[in-house]
Motif scaffolding. Structure first.
Motif, PDB file in Angstrom:
ATOM      1  N   THR A 123       4.836 -30.311  12.903  1.00 56.90           N
ATOM      2  CA  THR A 123       4.938 -30.117  14.341  1.00 56.90           C
ATOM      3  C   THR A 123       6.305 -29.531  14.678  1.00 56.90           C
ATOM      4  N   VAL A 124       6.289 -28.476  15.482  1.00 51.14           N
ATOM      5  CA  VAL A 124       7.515 -27.765  15.860  1.00 51.14           C
ATOM      6  C   VAL A 124       7.746 -27.959  17.358  1.00 51.14           C
ATOM      7  N   ASN A 125       8.970 -28.282  17.727  1.00 51.35           N
ATOM      8  CA  ASN A 125       9.319 -28.411  19.147  1.00 51.35           C
ATOM      9  C   ASN A 125       9.271 -27.044  19.819  1.00 51.35           C
ATOM     10  N   ALA A 126       8.428 -26.915  20.831  1.00 52.37           N
ATOM     11  CA  ALA A 126       8.289 -25.636  21.535  1.00 52.37           C
ATOM     12  C   ALA A 126       9.242 -25.520  22.720  1.00 52.37           C
ATOM     13  N   LEU A 127      10.079 -26.532  22.932  1.00 47.96           N
ATOM     14  CA  LEU A 127      11.018 -26.540  24.058  1.00 47.96           C
ATOM     15  C   LEU A 127      12.438 -26.757  23.531  1.00 47.96           C
ATOM     16  N   PRO A 128      12.970 -25.816  22.770  1.00 48.61           N
ATOM     17  CA  PRO A 128      14.281 -26.018  22.140  1.00 48.61           C
ATOM     18  C   PRO A 128      15.433 -26.130  23.130  1.00 48.61           C
ATOM     19  N   ASP A 129      15.242 -25.679  24.373  1.00 44.66           N
ATOM     20  CA  ASP A 129      16.306 -25.777  25.365  1.00 44.66           C
ATOM     21  C   ASP A 129      16.327 -27.139  26.068  1.00 44.66           C
ATOM     22  N   ASN A 130      15.330 -27.960  25.794  1.00 42.72           N
ATOM     23  CA  ASN A 130      15.285 -29.308  26.363  1.00 42.72           C
ATOM     24  C   ASN A 130      15.858 -30.267  25.322  1.00 42.72           C
ATOM     25  N   ILE A 131      17.034 -30.804  25.591  1.00 41.61           N
ATOM     26  CA  ILE A 131      17.736 -31.631  24.604  1.00 41.61           C
ATOM     27  C   ILE A 131      16.952 -32.894  24.266  1.00 41.61           C
ATOM     28  N   TYR A 132      16.223 -33.431  25.249  1.00 40.96           N
ATOM     29  CA  TYR A 132      15.470 -34.669  25.026  1.00 40.96           C
ATOM     30  C   TYR A 132      14.229 -34.402  24.168  1.00 40.96           C
ATOM     31  N   SER A 133      13.567 -33.279  24.421  1.00 41.45           N
ATOM     32  CA  SER A 133      12.427 -32.890  23.589  1.00 41.45           C
ATOM     33  C   SER A 133      12.878 -32.572  22.168  1.00 41.45           C
ATOM     34  N   LEU A 260      23.488 -34.329  12.692  1.00 39.20           N
ATOM     35  CA  LEU A 260      24.726 -33.636  12.357  1.00 39.20           C
ATOM     36  C   LEU A 260      24.489 -32.516  11.346  1.00 39.20           C
ATOM     37  N   PHE A 261      23.392 -32.639  10.578  1.00 37.16           N
ATOM     38  CA  PHE A 261      23.082 -31.641   9.557  1.00 37.16           C
ATOM     39  C   PHE A 261      21.917 -30.739   9.966  1.00 37.16           C
ATOM     40  N   HIS A 262      21.389 -30.971  11.175  1.00 40.79           N
ATOM     41  CA  HIS A 262      20.218 -30.188  11.615  1.00 40.79           C
ATOM     42  C   HIS A 262      20.407 -29.684  13.046  1.00 40.79           C
ATOM     43  N   GLY A 263      21.610 -29.282  13.349  1.00 41.16           N
ATOM     44  CA  GLY A 263      21.895 -28.737  14.660  1.00 41.16           C
ATOM     45  C   GLY A 263      23.189 -27.961  14.600  1.00 41.16           C
ATOM     46  N   SER A 264      23.667 -27.552  15.764  1.00 44.96           N
ATOM     47  CA  SER A 264      24.907 -26.798  15.800  1.00 44.96           C
ATOM     48  C   SER A 264      25.691 -27.155  17.049  1.00 44.96           C
ATOM     49  N   GLY A 265      26.992 -27.014  16.962  1.00 44.71           N
ATOM     50  CA  GLY A 265      27.860 -27.219  18.110  1.00 44.71           C
ATOM     51  C   GLY A 265      27.747 -28.606  18.716  1.00 44.71           C
ATOM     52  N   ILE A 266      27.924 -28.658  20.019  1.00 45.82           N
ATOM     53  CA  ILE A 266      27.914 -29.932  20.729  1.00 45.82           C
ATOM     54  C   ILE A 266      26.526 -30.568  20.737  1.00 45.82           C
ATOM     55  N   GLN A 267      25.476 -29.744  20.531  1.00 47.95           N
ATOM     56  CA  GLN A 267      24.118 -30.281  20.525  1.00 47.95           C
ATOM     57  C   GLN A 267      23.964 -31.375  19.472  1.00 47.95           C
ATOM     58  N   ARG A 268      24.631 -31.220  18.339  1.00 46.17           N
ATOM     59  CA  ARG A 268      24.527 -32.214  17.278  1.00 46.17           C
ATOM     60  C   ARG A 268      25.002 -33.575  17.759  1.00 46.17           C
ATOM     61  N   LEU A 269      26.101 -33.565  18.514  1.00 50.57           N
ATOM     62  CA  LEU A 269      26.650 -34.824  19.002  1.00 50.57           C
ATOM     63  C   LEU A 269      25.765 -35.425  20.089  1.00 50.57           C
ATOM     64  N   LEU A 270      25.242 -34.576  20.961  1.00 50.56           N
ATOM     65  CA  LEU A 270      24.365 -35.074  22.020  1.00 50.56           C
ATOM     66  C   LEU A 270      23.099 -35.700  21.441  1.00 50.56           C
ATOM     67  N   ILE A 271      22.529 -35.051  20.443  1.00 49.12           N
ATOM     68  CA  ILE A 271      21.308 -35.585  19.846  1.00 49.12           C
ATOM     69  C   ILE A 271      21.604 -36.863  19.066  1.00 49.12           C
ATOM     70  N   THR A 272      22.757 -36.930  18.420  1.00 53.01           N
ATOM     71  CA  THR A 272      23.144 -38.181  17.758  1.00 53.01           C
ATOM     72  C   THR A 272      23.216 -39.319  18.767  1.00 53.01           C
ATOM     73  N   GLY A 273      23.779 -39.020  19.949  1.00 54.01           N
ATOM     74  CA  GLY A 273      23.811 -40.026  21.003  1.00 54.01           C
ATOM     75  C   GLY A 273      22.420 -40.439  21.435  1.00 54.01           C
ATOM     76  N   LEU A 274      21.516 -39.475  21.531  1.00 56.55           N
ATOM     77  CA  LEU A 274      20.144 -39.793  21.915  1.00 56.55           C
ATOM     78  C   LEU A 274      19.418 -40.569  20.819  1.00 56.55           C
ATOM     79  N   PHE A 275      19.791 -40.351  19.569  1.00 57.12           N
ATOM     80  CA  PHE A 275      19.228 -41.165  18.488  1.00 57.12           C
ATOM     81  C   PHE A 275      19.629 -42.627  18.679  1.00 57.12           C
ATOM     82  N   LEU A 276      20.871 -42.856  19.108  1.00 52.00           N
ATOM     83  CA  LEU A 276      21.307 -44.221  19.393  1.00 52.00           C
ATOM     84  C   LEU A 276      20.525 -44.806  20.563  1.00 52.00           C
TER      85      LEU A 276
END
Length: 296
Positions: A123-133, A260-276
């Motif tokens: 399954t591939v995320n079709a909404l890459p600009d939505n940080i939550y998706s 941290l290994f599957h993103g780039s820039g600040i997005q990696r940190l934001l998604i890590t926060g959302l993982f928490l």
């Protein structure tokens, strides 16, 4: 339609997402696969919300069946569709998904090699600009990397992209309708399949695109519901005489570092926060469901 000619029955549960459903059905129209080899079964999980206007333009383009049931949740809706299937194999996806043009071609190849297996695609995320998706899909990606590291001994698939023989689905009894939410029913199905001696194969070339638009509130609710489903899953596992397996601490460490290994820039940190946030939501849902269970 003659069952001997119908190879695949695609089952799509839907509830009050007409625009998404139309996009899903359009992707079936664009499949590079003979029309007489598959059917589409849409299960409207509501007797109050009509989808007839939505599906009407597609009825001349697809072998399309509409079934309607009182609102009972996606597990029951999938069973309703699968038990009415004419095809040799039943394929599940969701109304907020679109499928790759070679989706059924690749499934046919896989079933030609392993006809008795449960086959799960990517399954591939079709909404890459939505940080939550994006975070939601990366959580699933991590679970796939963990549970399906050995592709021909896979352990977990989400129900928006897996397939098996219709006969086997009926023999196993379908989805457990104890799960009234879209949370945990696929995990329980895979557990039961494997526990009964079935084999599961991960096929990453079998692709669907998931367009699940989330906000922070919706992301929290999704993870909270996953926690509720996790508690129900644990209860079912215990009834089978199996002990709940505690994850090694490295599972959670790798989970939290995965973005941290599957993103780039600040997005990696934001998604890590959302993982928490997701782990907090899952824990909250689990304890909430546990308290409800105790009260019963």
């Amino acid at each position: 339609m003659n069952q001997a000619k119908t190879l695949f029955s695609i089952v799509v549960p839907t509830y009050n997402r007409p625009d998404k459903l139309a996009q899903c059905l359009q992707s079936f129209v664009e499949l590079e696969y003979p029309r007489d080899r598959f059917q589409v079964i849409v299960v409207n999980d509501s007797t109050e919300i009509s989808v007839e206007t939505t599906i009407y333009p597609f009825q001349s383009q697809l072998n399309l069946i509409l079934l309607t049931q009182p609102n009972s949740g996606p597990a029951t809706a999938r069973n309703t569709g699968a038990f009415a299937a004419e095809g040799k194999f039943v394929v599940f996806t969701d109304d907020d998904c679109t499928v790759a043009a070679d989706w059924l071609q690749n499934l046919e190849k896989r079933f030609g090699e392993t006809p008795d297996c449960l086959i799960g695609g990517r399954t591939v995320n079709a909404l890459p600009d939505n940080i939550y998706s994006t975070a939601s899909q990366q959580l699933i990606d991590y679970l796939y990397s963990y549970y399906n590291a050995i592709a021909d001994r896979a352990q977990f698939f989400t129900s928006n992209n897996f397939a098996l023989s219709a006969e086997a689905f009926q023999q196993i009894g379908g989805f457990d309708t104890t799960f009234s939410l879209a949370a945990g029913e696929d995990r329980e199905f895979c557990f039961r399949w494997l526990n009964l001696g079935g084999r599961a194969v991960y096929a990453p070339e079998v692709i669907v695109y998931h367009s699940h638009a989330l906000t922070l509130g919706k992301f929290w609710r999704q993870q909270f519901n996953y926690g509720r489903g996790a508690f129900l899953f644990g209860e079912i596992v215990s009834k089978h005489g199996a002990k709940g397996k505690r994850q090694h601490p490295s599972f959670y460490l790798n989970l939290l570092t995965y973005p941290l290994f599957h993103g780039s820039g600040i997005q990696r940190l934001l998604i890590t926060g959302l993982f928490l946030v997701s782990q907090a939501g899952i824990a909250a849902g689990l304890f909430w469901e546990k308290n409800v269970f105790v009260e019963k």
